[in-house]
Design a protein around this motif. Sequence first.
Motif, mmCIF file in Angstrom:
data_model
loop_
_atom_site.group_PDB
_atom_site.id
_atom_site.type_symbol
_atom_site.label_atom_id
_atom_site.label_comp_id
_atom_site.label_asym_id
_atom_site.label_seq_id
_atom_site.Cartn_x
_atom_site.Cartn_y
_atom_site.Cartn_z
ATOM 1 N N PRO A 349 0.834 -1.208 0.000
ATOM 2 C CA PRO A 349 0.000 0.000 0.000
ATOM 3 C C PRO A 349 0.865 1.253 0.000
ATOM 4 O O PRO A 349 1.988 1.249 0.506
ATOM 5 N N THR A 350 0.335 2.313 -0.573
ATOM 6 C CA THR A 350 1.086 3.572 -0.628
ATOM 7 C C THR A 350 0.946 4.335 0.683
ATOM 8 O O THR A 350 -0.148 4.505 1.211
ATOM 9 N N PHE A 351 2.081 4.771 1.206
ATOM 10 C CA PHE A 351 2.164 5.554 2.440
ATOM 11 C C PHE A 351 2.514 6.984 2.003
ATOM 12 O O PHE A 351 3.626 7.247 1.571
ATOM 13 N N ARG A 352 1.555 7.899 2.102
ATOM 14 C CA ARG A 352 1.797 9.279 1.681
ATOM 15 C C ARG A 352 2.450 10.057 2.812
ATOM 16 O O ARG A 352 1.901 10.182 3.900
ATOM 17 N N VAL A 353 3.643 10.581 2.538
ATOM 18 C CA VAL A 353 4.388 11.327 3.549
ATOM 19 C C VAL A 353 3.608 12.557 3.998
ATOM 20 O O VAL A 353 3.734 13.009 5.146
ATOM 21 N N GLN A 354 2.770 13.093 3.102
ATOM 22 C CA GLN A 354 1.974 14.259 3.484
ATOM 23 C C GLN A 354 0.981 13.933 4.601
ATOM 24 O O GLN A 354 0.541 14.818 5.326
ATOM 25 N N ASP A 355 0.620 12.650 4.736
ATOM 26 C CA ASP A 355 -0.311 12.246 5.789
ATOM 27 C C ASP A 355 0.398 11.942 7.109
ATOM 28 O O ASP A 355 -0.168 12.115 8.188
ATOM 29 N N ARG A 418 5.570 7.530 -0.460
ATOM 30 C CA ARG A 418 5.526 8.467 -1.579
ATOM 31 C C ARG A 418 5.577 9.926 -1.132
ATOM 32 O O ARG A 418 4.899 10.322 -0.187
ATOM 33 N N TYR A 419 6.394 10.717 -1.856
ATOM 34 C CA TYR A 419 6.440 12.167 -1.680
ATOM 35 C C TYR A 419 5.690 12.796 -2.851
ATOM 36 O O TYR A 419 6.088 12.639 -4.008
ATOM 37 N N ASP A 420 4.617 13.512 -2.568
ATOM 38 C CA ASP A 420 3.772 14.079 -3.623
ATOM 39 C C ASP A 420 4.516 15.073 -4.514
ATOM 40 O O ASP A 420 4.149 15.258 -5.676
#
Length: 494
Positions: A349-355, A418-420
């Motif tokens: 699963p994608t882990f969004r650094v923004q979150d 992931r870094y947006d």
Amino acid sequence: MRHATAATETMENNSFTVTDLYKICAHCERLSKKDLGVRIPRPLGNGPSRFIPEKEILQVSKVDPRAQSIFEDAFAALGRLDNISLVMGFHPQYLESFLRTQHYLLQMDGPLSLHYRHYIGIMAAARHQCSYLVNLHVNDFLQVGGDPKWLNGLDGAPQKLQALGELNKILAHRPWLLTKAHIEHLLKAEEHSWSLAELIHAVVLLTHYHSLASFTFGCGITPEIHSDGGHTFRPLSLSQYCVCDIANGNGNGNDLEERRSSHQVRGRRMVSGEVEVLMERMKQLQECRDEEEASQEEMATRFEREKTESMLVATAEDEECVQSRDVSRHFEDPSYGYKDFSRRGEHVPTFRVQDYSWEDHGYSLVNRLYPDVGQLLDEKFQMAYNLTYNTMAMHKDVDTTMLRRAIWNYIHCMFGIRYDDYDYGEINQLLDRSFKVYIKTMVCSPEKTTKRMYESFWRQFQHSEKVHVNLLLMEARMQAELLYALRAITCYMT
């Protein structure tokens, strides 16, 4: 006895160099059985690393006074100068930060007792069969009063530490599978439960030694002469010279010839223009970035593509790793690893650094529950990420920011992070396949790292630059594991 006496005199005069310290840490082979009436060990390897010429490592303190000072302080504090420190000495600024953090985790006031800390270090290093680190902490564990029975195997340790085995396993190999249920199991156990502060301390130690195992294998660190696997009692098969001679550049003719030949081979490789190609790609990517920026949808697509492709990169040609009986006793389920995931094709699963990011969330959580450690870790991460001498091989005044960011983000991408604001299309432009194989092996299955793999990437670059790469890989891996663990703890707390 001449070498040992000279080393002692330099210590008394407080004017010793790293070469002197290396002499003291290693036993002089010229002290023969006839002289002392005992069997004298000699080192199995030539220097602190199987990958890097010993002379290059031992020259570091001669050209960098700061490295010399750090080595002296480390020796004075611990009574030894380990081979990891000697190799990290290529980058004194980082080494200073690393030693300060490690000293705090192992020696200063904290939630966990000293023997627990070293045992957790054993558990973490054992997951990657890193006998170097395991043996180091077995000795430290016993020195601080640890129960020798615990060393017979994990099942001989307290239930509280045994319960940490599942967390150790998941963090080391598939941290994206960690959930708040794992955290709850440790914090709400009917007996032998962990406190939040203790768990934070344990998590930092686990991630520290998982990543340090990566560095150990990635740099080909060899055991010190006094350690298991670091010595032999067999006589020399070549001319009789000792490690002290090697440190002073007085090796035998064959050894010198091998090094000369190695430099000649490297010189021929430099004709290929590998560095120039990489620099040109960096320039072109910067120009494209200045002219046009990809949409958020395209950026997300490029991340997913790179994440999928990274799963297909083989680790060390899928060579099987032989388990060490003495090391594998310290962990459970030896068949569990990153290799199994890639073969089954499970979705990450994608882990969004923004979150959930280290800067905005993880740092404050660690610092709140384990004061000052968040600050120390942050400084170490920043040091590895921002460290630059503005050089690439023989070129000077080069901005390496783009390359360093590609390496860091590729490792996080393998872990689904992931870094947006990053264009993952840059990774394939800057990191060739041989480099990706090395990165994935060192980060995911470090015990499979070989000298051939180390030599196959960035052939024109200096050993100090490759050590810097390994520092980046180590710290990026540690931060990735920490993000998953701290996010799970935060989910439990909320």
